[in-house]
Design a protein around this motif. Structure first.
Motif, PDB file in Angstrom:
ATOM      1  N   PRO A 258       0.806  -1.221   0.000  1.00 54.03           N
ATOM      2  CA  PRO A 258       0.000   0.000   0.000  1.00 54.03           C
ATOM      3  C   PRO A 258       0.839   1.273   0.000  1.00 54.03           C
ATOM      4  O   PRO A 258       0.288   2.370  -0.037  1.00 54.03           O
ATOM      5  N   ALA A 259       2.175   1.134   0.055  1.00 47.77           N
ATOM      6  CA  ALA A 259       3.018   2.335   0.143  1.00 47.77           C
ATOM      7  C   ALA A 259       2.941   3.131  -1.152  1.00 47.77           C
ATOM      8  O   ALA A 259       2.882   2.576  -2.244  1.00 47.77           O
ATOM      9  N   LEU A 260       2.982   4.459  -1.006  1.00 44.79           N
ATOM     10  CA  LEU A 260       2.925   5.337  -2.164  1.00 44.79           C
ATOM     11  C   LEU A 260       4.326   5.561  -2.720  1.00 44.79           C
ATOM     12  O   LEU A 260       5.216   5.992  -1.986  1.00 44.79           O
TER      13      LEU A 260
ATOM     14  N   THR B 174      -0.790  12.375  -0.250  1.00 43.44           N
ATOM     15  CA  THR B 174      -0.063  12.986   0.869  1.00 43.44           C
ATOM     16  C   THR B 174       0.448  14.333   0.399  1.00 43.44           C
ATOM     17  O   THR B 174       0.976  14.455  -0.699  1.00 43.44           O
TER      18      THR B 174
ATOM     19  N   SER C  15       6.494   5.814   0.664  1.00 45.13           N
ATOM     20  CA  SER C  15       5.989   6.309   1.945  1.00 45.13           C
ATOM     21  C   SER C  15       6.210   5.328   3.093  1.00 45.13           C
ATOM     22  O   SER C  15       5.945   5.665   4.238  1.00 45.13           O
ATOM     23  N   ASN C  16       6.694   4.124   2.801  1.00 44.13           N
ATOM     24  CA  ASN C  16       6.960   3.191   3.906  1.00 44.13           C
ATOM     25  C   ASN C  16       8.385   3.346   4.440  1.00 44.13           C
ATOM     26  O   ASN C  16       8.823   2.542   5.259  1.00 44.13           O
TER      27      ASN C  16
ATOM     28  N   ARG D 118      12.060   8.483   8.085  1.00 42.61           N
ATOM     29  CA  ARG D 118      10.972   7.549   7.840  1.00 42.61           C
ATOM     30  C   ARG D 118      10.193   7.833   6.573  1.00 42.61           C
ATOM     31  O   ARG D 118       9.264   7.105   6.249  1.00 42.61           O
ATOM     32  N   PHE D 119      10.539   8.870   5.852  1.00 43.87           N
ATOM     33  CA  PHE D 119       9.668   9.234   4.734  1.00 43.87           C
ATOM     34  C   PHE D 119      10.482   9.892   3.632  1.00 43.87           C
ATOM     35  O   PHE D 119      10.558  11.105   3.552  1.00 43.87           O
TER      36      PHE D 119
ATOM     37  N   ARG E 129      -7.054   2.943   2.047  1.00 44.74           N
ATOM     38  CA  ARG E 129      -5.793   3.104   1.328  1.00 44.74           C
ATOM     39  C   ARG E 129      -5.446   4.589   1.298  1.00 44.74           C
ATOM     40  O   ARG E 129      -6.329   5.449   1.256  1.00 44.74           O
ATOM     41  N   VAL E 130      -4.171   4.848   1.362  1.00 46.41           N
ATOM     42  CA  VAL E 130      -3.709   6.231   1.280  1.00 46.41           C
ATOM     43  C   VAL E 130      -3.769   6.649  -0.176  1.00 46.41           C
ATOM     44  O   VAL E 130      -3.238   5.956  -1.051  1.00 46.41           O
TER      45      VAL E 130
ATOM     46  N   PHE F 250       2.423   1.308   8.664  1.00 46.51           N
ATOM     47  CA  PHE F 250       3.600   0.590   8.176  1.00 46.51           C
ATOM     48  C   PHE F 250       3.890   0.900   6.706  1.00 46.51           C
ATOM     49  O   PHE F 250       4.985   0.672   6.224  1.00 46.51           O
ATOM     50  N   SER F 251       2.902   1.368   6.019  1.00 46.36           N
ATOM     51  CA  SER F 251       3.129   1.739   4.626  1.00 46.36           C
ATOM     52  C   SER F 251       3.096   3.250   4.434  1.00 46.36           C
ATOM     53  O   SER F 251       3.399   3.743   3.358  1.00 46.36           O
ATOM     54  N   PHE F 252       2.723   3.936   5.472  1.00 51.45           N
ATOM     55  CA  PHE F 252       2.730   5.397   5.419  1.00 51.45           C
ATOM     56  C   PHE F 252       3.242   5.868   6.767  1.00 51.45           C
ATOM     57  O   PHE F 252       2.483   6.012   7.712  1.00 51.45           O
ATOM     58  N   ARG F 253       4.547   6.106   6.832  1.00 49.58           N
ATOM     59  CA  ARG F 253       5.209   6.086   8.127  1.00 49.58           C
ATOM     60  C   ARG F 253       5.269   7.447   8.805  1.00 49.58           C
ATOM     61  O   ARG F 253       6.350   7.965   9.079  1.00 49.58           O
ATOM     62  N   THR F 254       4.134   8.027   9.080  1.00 48.29           N
ATOM     63  CA  THR F 254       4.133   9.216   9.910  1.00 48.29           C
ATOM     64  C   THR F 254       4.334   8.797  11.361  1.00 48.29           C
ATOM     65  O   THR F 254       3.949   7.712  11.771  1.00 48.29           O
ATOM     66  N   LEU F 255       4.925   9.701  12.118  1.00 47.68           N
ATOM     67  CA  LEU F 255       5.223   9.357  13.511  1.00 47.68           C
ATOM     68  C   LEU F 255       4.077   9.721  14.439  1.00 47.68           C
ATOM     69  O   LEU F 255       3.944   9.176  15.518  1.00 47.68           O
TER      70      LEU F 255
ATOM     71  N   ASP G 289       7.447   2.803  14.849  1.00 48.91           N
ATOM     72  CA  ASP G 289       7.139   2.393  13.480  1.00 48.91           C
ATOM     73  C   ASP G 289       6.177   3.363  12.820  1.00 48.91           C
ATOM     74  O   ASP G 289       6.124   3.449  11.604  1.00 48.91           O
ATOM     75  N   GLY G 290       5.401   4.054  13.629  1.00 47.91           N
ATOM     76  CA  GLY G 290       4.491   5.020  13.048  1.00 47.91           C
ATOM     77  C   GLY G 290       3.140   4.982  13.717  1.00 47.91           C
ATOM     78  O   GLY G 290       2.834   4.104  14.520  1.00 47.91           O
TER      79      GLY G 290
END
Lengths: 680, 454
Positions: free
Chosen positions: A339-341, B339, A380-381, A628-629, B335-336, B290-295, B268-269
């Motif tokens: 799902p990561a962008l 961003t 984005s992961n 992380r991004f 789903r994202v 885990f797929s969009f790792r904002t803190l 991990d977020g």
């Protein structure tokens, strides 16, 4: 005296042995990166400036301000986020970078033009004012042959929607709205004072009925590639556009609208027979699908590529698009990262990335073989992935044996207890195809519930017609299968063979007919369909989903599709794979005569595939948790000063920093601890 | 003597315990939560502002109802929505008018919400991080405010969310409740359900620092007085293990689920936790972190058909747009889909709906002192307004035809910024129209600040 001399010697030793640390540049918002020669330009979004890292020095250092204790600041427009280079292509199709850097700001109607000459021009030379928010920029550098010394800036603005025609009864046709304008501006060379004294006057070149998301200058001057966004009433397109004639040359057959575009320089490529060939500059367009309008026929988020020669004049793009062929000659498998962008795509010729050694050297990496063209994809992961941009294949970073495999099947009761193995899938007959196997568990369930036919709303008591979704029929449901009900007052259907047998069905109408109706006492029921008859086993993968059904003494084969195509890197064509080989096949034995409903066989499947990536530790123990991004990558190969530097630089706005990654030392597919250095 | 003071206080229904230093009714003081409402008695509407009294200069915090027609009485009035002259400097309107009403709440107020969503008669809900961690419930009819006991000190009639700290093992309880949201979809399982987040985890025994556990509180908005909260109103989100566990910041409430943003979960977020209103006690981790790792995640908003969720995230500072499929299914899918980088310190999110077009999404950036407007159609931030006071936080939206007005609480300078979008088809023309109230420096120095820029 002796002690002092020792101290001096020690200081000298330290000075020689430690990498000097550049002064902190106090960057805030490393959203954009651009490389000009040795100079890496970095946005500092929050402070409205650009900082410059000189990567050509043995000890990398930020270009210093007139006060050398401070890094140079290049003040630009508010909130700079995106950088564009002057790009052109020489006669061999190699990128030639021009003199200017163009800066786009977030929600800004301005563009900054910045000089890139280290000795004279690291300043904003001109601020271009536009009529709307700038949504995309690109620039064509001076003609490398010397015919023209000027650069050409292209940008798109978002316009207030207006109708291009006289509205019919007050309603403007959706396609007739103008929502964006493409502009072109000539940017002359600097004057004798190294300043841009001449004015830069944008002129409109075209209008669009949707926002422009990305612009790329094509090697075939003066053409541009332009991507527009899909709106509720307008389909986004990606086109090759001639700004001189303001004409659409062709529409590129992407499956949906894109939010990012990139094209390739000329690249030498390999052929399957050992020969070589050339992938011409601009022959492919790589794009990131816009996640807001992804087609259901393809995985998304994803990166796909199309051949620019495959353009069609207007419309007519089939579902799924016309993707470029990978090195097997088949349409590429979209590149996905869960799902990561994907944030951006950076294509780099002769890029050095570590690639796993084939067995028997598994666990080690080849680190001295530049690849013909690598795509860098920050996601984005937190990882930056690599792909072979010639063969249109991910790089397999798995340290496991390169190829899919299946485990020994096991047999379980419905409560999960292990049972002595009774065939069932005959272990020796189990087979998969390298590149098709997924990392999953495959269940072969006796009288299993058929996916897509679970917990559907049942009819009233007494009724024998069951409404079911028409789309998943696919030969999943067959005559003789069993409808089981649940609800208030419904019988217990948990026993083997319990249920209402299906006597007929109509997939088009989406209805099932059963031999007996819903019992009178059974109200507000839901129903599911369980397999029965000659194929009472349902084969289902945790990743693949429903595969098919099977039964005693039958041969099972599920084609599936390629997860990835296991081909050599840098290969443009000639990789031969048997596309018809199944993802899973086995011969089913005579079965367990004592089997009961929901007993199942379990087959573990291992893909032997992991797309290669680099990321760093974010536990906080070694680097900051902020790394992380990543958003942008610049790869540096053979610096103009002959430094033969192979590094790639990754921007992390989350950490207000740029990481330098050494492909000769970094370990892929783990949280890297070495081969990484930060600049901020 | 102490009893005499308390008796006087009680009789006058004035301010809570302690010294009699009520918060000023004519000004805001560390404002946080905001709610806007149309009103028959004030053409420009009524603005409800929670004052957090963050330095405890006064005895309590407050909620003030400001009839906007009266703002600037006798001087410069607040222009009607969308009518401010373009290009001018924002007005500084320190006189909030004479028709103000005020009720007292605990200090350290957080967000504020209302139920029902429309109409002049409503309940306002304001959690506070002060003593007893109350969820203050206020009855409002236009510009008139009243506590549940018909008095003006709402700390007396509002439930404490930490009332169980002296009972048994001290749990369940909320520690530092901040965010609040309410379900408004008619006929849905979450209709009228008020959901409250908490910034810190509850320990057990109290003050031990052990057995840290996080909760959401869900209460019925229409609960008659006395408004009590029982253990059944607490939804456990799990324990903190090895320093990892959810703390929640803000919440959006859909038809079935509450979407609570994770202030922190793990290194991990963090993004959000999904709490099921149909099967009470069930909650899910979206795992999108885990797929969009904002803190860290802060403010959140949900669109009308619950197909989009908008989250203000930090590290990186960004607006995260999520697509939702099957929002009322047992487990919706997410789903994202976009961003967008934002100025430093994004905090609260508000939606500005547009007829026939994608939403505008407003986000306050507290550190940068900015408000950003994201245009869903364009897929870009179309406007970024600087100079929106110190530490902009809460957002409230007023719409009228093709225009919209944003009210922004400026926590750091105790004012409310008024921002107009005169034409919703042209959100880039957003304009800072006015500041309401006297700047905090003026309040502290007890000087007249008329005409003085902060």
């Amino acid at each position: 005296m002796k002690r002092a001399a020792s101290a001096i010697l020690m200081l000298g030793w330290l000075g020689c042995s430690q990498q000097s640390v550049p002064p902190p540049a106090q960057i805030q918002g490393t959203n954009g990166l651009a490389l000009f020669g040795n100079l890496l330009f970095i946005t500092s979004t929050e402070t409205n400036e650009i900082k410059v890292l000189n990567v050509g020095l043995v000890s990398r250092d930020f270009v210093r301000a007139p006060n050398p204790l401070e890094p140079l600041s290049i003040p630009v427009l508010d909130r700079p986020t995106d950088l564009a280079r002057d790009l052109n292509y020489d006669s061999r199709g190699a990128e030639v970078v021009g003199p200017y850097l163009y800066v786009r700001g977030q929600s800004s109607s301005q563009i900054s033009i910045v000089g890139t000459d280290l000795t004279t021009q690291l300043v904003e030379l001109k601020r271009v004012l536009t009529s709307g928010i700038v949504t995309a920029i690109a620039a064509r550098g001076p003609n490398p042959s010397g015919a023209s010394g000027a650069s050409t800036l292209y940008f798109a603005t978002a316009d207030t929607p207006r109708c291009q025609v006289n509205p019919d009864g007050g309603q403007c046709p959706p396609g007739s709205f103008t929502r964006a304008t493409l502009w072109q501006a000539m940017v002359p060379p600097v004057d004798s004072n190294n300043r841009l004294s001449a004015s830069v006057n944008p002129i409109p070149r075209a209008e669009f009925n949707s926002t422009v998301t990305s612009i790329v200058v094509m090697p075939s001057s003066p053409n541009l590639a332009i991507a527009t966004r899909t709106l509720s009433d307008v389909r986004g397109r990606t086109i090759i556009f001639n700004p001189e004639s303001s004409a659409v040359v062709s529409e590129l057959p992407f499956p949906s609208s894109l939010r990012y575009l990139a094209t390739n320089p000329t690249v030498d490529a390999l052929l399957g027979d050992g020969g070589t060939t050339t992938l011409d500059a601009g022959s492919r367009m790589y794009g990131i699908l816009d996640e807001t309008s992804c087609p259901s026929a393809l995985p998304c988020p994803a990166i796909v590529a199309v051949d620019t020669s495959a353009g069609i004049t207007d419309g007519g793009i089939p579902d799924g698009g016309l993707l470029s062929a990978d090195s097997t000659g088949m349409p590429m498998v979209p590149l996905t990262y869960g799902p990561a962008l994907p944030m951006t795509i950076t294509l780099s010729r002769n890029a050095l990335v570590p690639v796993p050694n084939p067995t028997p050297l598994g666990g080690t990496y080849l680190r001295d073989s530049p690849q013909k063209m690598i795509g860098f994809v920050p996601t984005s992961n937190g990882a930056t992935y690599f792909f072979d941009a010639v063969g249109l294949l991910p790089i397999n970073g798995s340290l496991a044996v390169d190829g899919g495999s299946l485990g020994t099947p096991q047999y379980f009761a419905s409560d999960g207890g292990v049972i002595f193995y009774v065939e069932g899938p005959i272990a020796s007959s189990l087979a998969t195809t390298n590149g098709k196997a997924r990392d999953e568990n495959i269940f072969v369930t006796y009288q299993g519930t058929i996916p897509g036919f679970q917990n559907l709303t049942g009819p009233d008591a007494g009724e024998a017609i069951f409404a079911a979704p028409s789309s998943p029929f696919d030969n999943r449901v067959r005559t003789g299968d069993l409808v089981v009900l649940s609800g208030s007052g419904c019988p217990d259907y948990s026993a083997t063979d319990a249920g209402l047998p299906i006597s007929a069905f109509n997939p088009d109408a989406g209805v099932l007919f059963t031999a007996g109706g819903v019992p009178p006492s059974c109200i507000q029921s839901t129903f599911s369909v369980r397999a029965a008859g000659t194929a009472p086993y349902v084969v289902n993968g945790t990743i693949t989903g429903y595969m098919d059904r099977t039964g005693p003494n039958q041969l099972f084969a599920f084609d599936g599709g390629f997860l990835y195509r296991p081909c050599p890197r840098n290969l443009l064509s000639g990789c031969v794979l048997d596309a018809t080989s199944p993802q899973l096949s086995f011969t089913f034995g005579s079965g367990d005569p004592a089997i009961q409903r929901d007993f199942f066989y379990l087959i573990s499947s291992v893909s032997g595939f992991a797309p290669e990536f680099v990321q760093i530790d974010t536990s906080g123990a070694f680097f900051g948790v902020e790394f992380r991004f990543p958003t942008n990558v610049v790869n540096v190969v053979d610096l103009p000063d002959g430094g033969l530097l192979d590094r790639f630089y990754v921007s992390y706005p989350s950490a207000n920093a740029v990481l330098e990654i050494d492909p000769a030392n970094v370990t892929p597919n783990t949280s890297a601890l070495v081969g990484v250095f930060r600049y901020n | 003597m102490r009893y005499l003071v308390l008796a006087c206080c009680s009789a006058a229904a004035c301010v809570p315990q302690g010294e009699l230093k009520p918060p000023p009714i004519g000004n805001f003081y560390f404002p946080t939560g905001l709610v806007y409402s149309d009103s028959s008695s004030s053409q420009k509407g009524v603005l409800y502002v929670a004052n957090s009294n963050f330095d405890r200069r006064y005895t309590s915090g407050s909620v003030i109802a400001v009839p906007l027609d009266g703002v600037g009485a006798g001087g410069t009035a607040l222009p009607a929505i969308g009518t401010a002259p373009t290009g001018g400097a924002p007005l500084s309107i320190t006189n909030l008018g004479s028709g103000l009403t005020q009720v007292f709440i605990q200090s350290f107020a957080g967000e504020m919400t209302r139920y029902p969503k429309t109409g002049e008669t409503m309940r306002l809900f304001v959690p506070s991080r002060g003593d007893l961690n109350p969820l203050q419930v206020i009855n409002a009819v236009g510009p008139t405010l009243q506590c549940l006991d018909r008095g003006l000190d709402c700390t007396r009639s509002s439930p404490s969310l930490s009332a169980f700290q002296n009972v048994g093992d001290g749990k369940p309880r909320s520690v530092e409740p901040l965010g609040v949201g309410v379900g408004t979809t008619t006929g849905s399982v979450m209709e009228g359900q008020v959901v409250v987040t908490q910034l810190k985890n509850a320990d057990s025994p109290v003050l031990s620092g052990n057995n840290l556990e996080s909760y959401l509180v869900i209460v019925n908005a229409t609960t008659p007085p006395p408004f009590t909260v029982t253990a059944d109103n607490f939804i456990s989100l799990g324990f903190v293990v090895d320093g990892n566990g959810p703390t929640t910041n803000s919440v959006a409430v859909g038809q079935r689920f509450a979407y609570a943003t994770d202030r922190f979960r793990t290194v991990d977020g963090a993004l959000f936790t999904l709490v099921d209103g149909l099967h009470r006690g069930a909650f899910f981790d979206s795992s999108l972190q885990f797929s969009f790792r904002t803190l860290e995640a802060r403010g959140v908003a949900l669109n009308a058909d619950e197909s989009r969720l908008y989250i203000a995230a930090r590290t990186p500072d960004s607006l995260v747009v999520l697509g939702i499929v099957n929002p009322t299914a047992d487990l919706p899918t997410f789903r994202v889909i976009a961003t967008v980088p934002l100025p430093a310190g994004p905090n609260e999110v508000a939606l500005i709906p547009r007829n026939g077009r994608g939403n505008l999404v407003a986000v306050s950036s507290t550190t940068a002192g900015m408000v950003s407007i994201y245009d869903e159609d364009l897929g870009v931030v179309t406007a970024q307004l600087v100079g929106v006071g110190l530490q902009p936080f809460g957002l409230a939206v007023q719409t009228a035809g093709q225009a919209a007005r944003l009210f922004v609480s400026c926590f750091g300078d105790s004012r409310v910024a008024v921002i107009d979008i005169p034409d919703l088809t042209r959100p880039e023309q957003v304009q800072l129209v006015a500041f309401l109230g006297a700047a905090q420096t003026c309040l502290v120095q007890d000087t007249s600040c008329v005409g003085v820029s902060p």
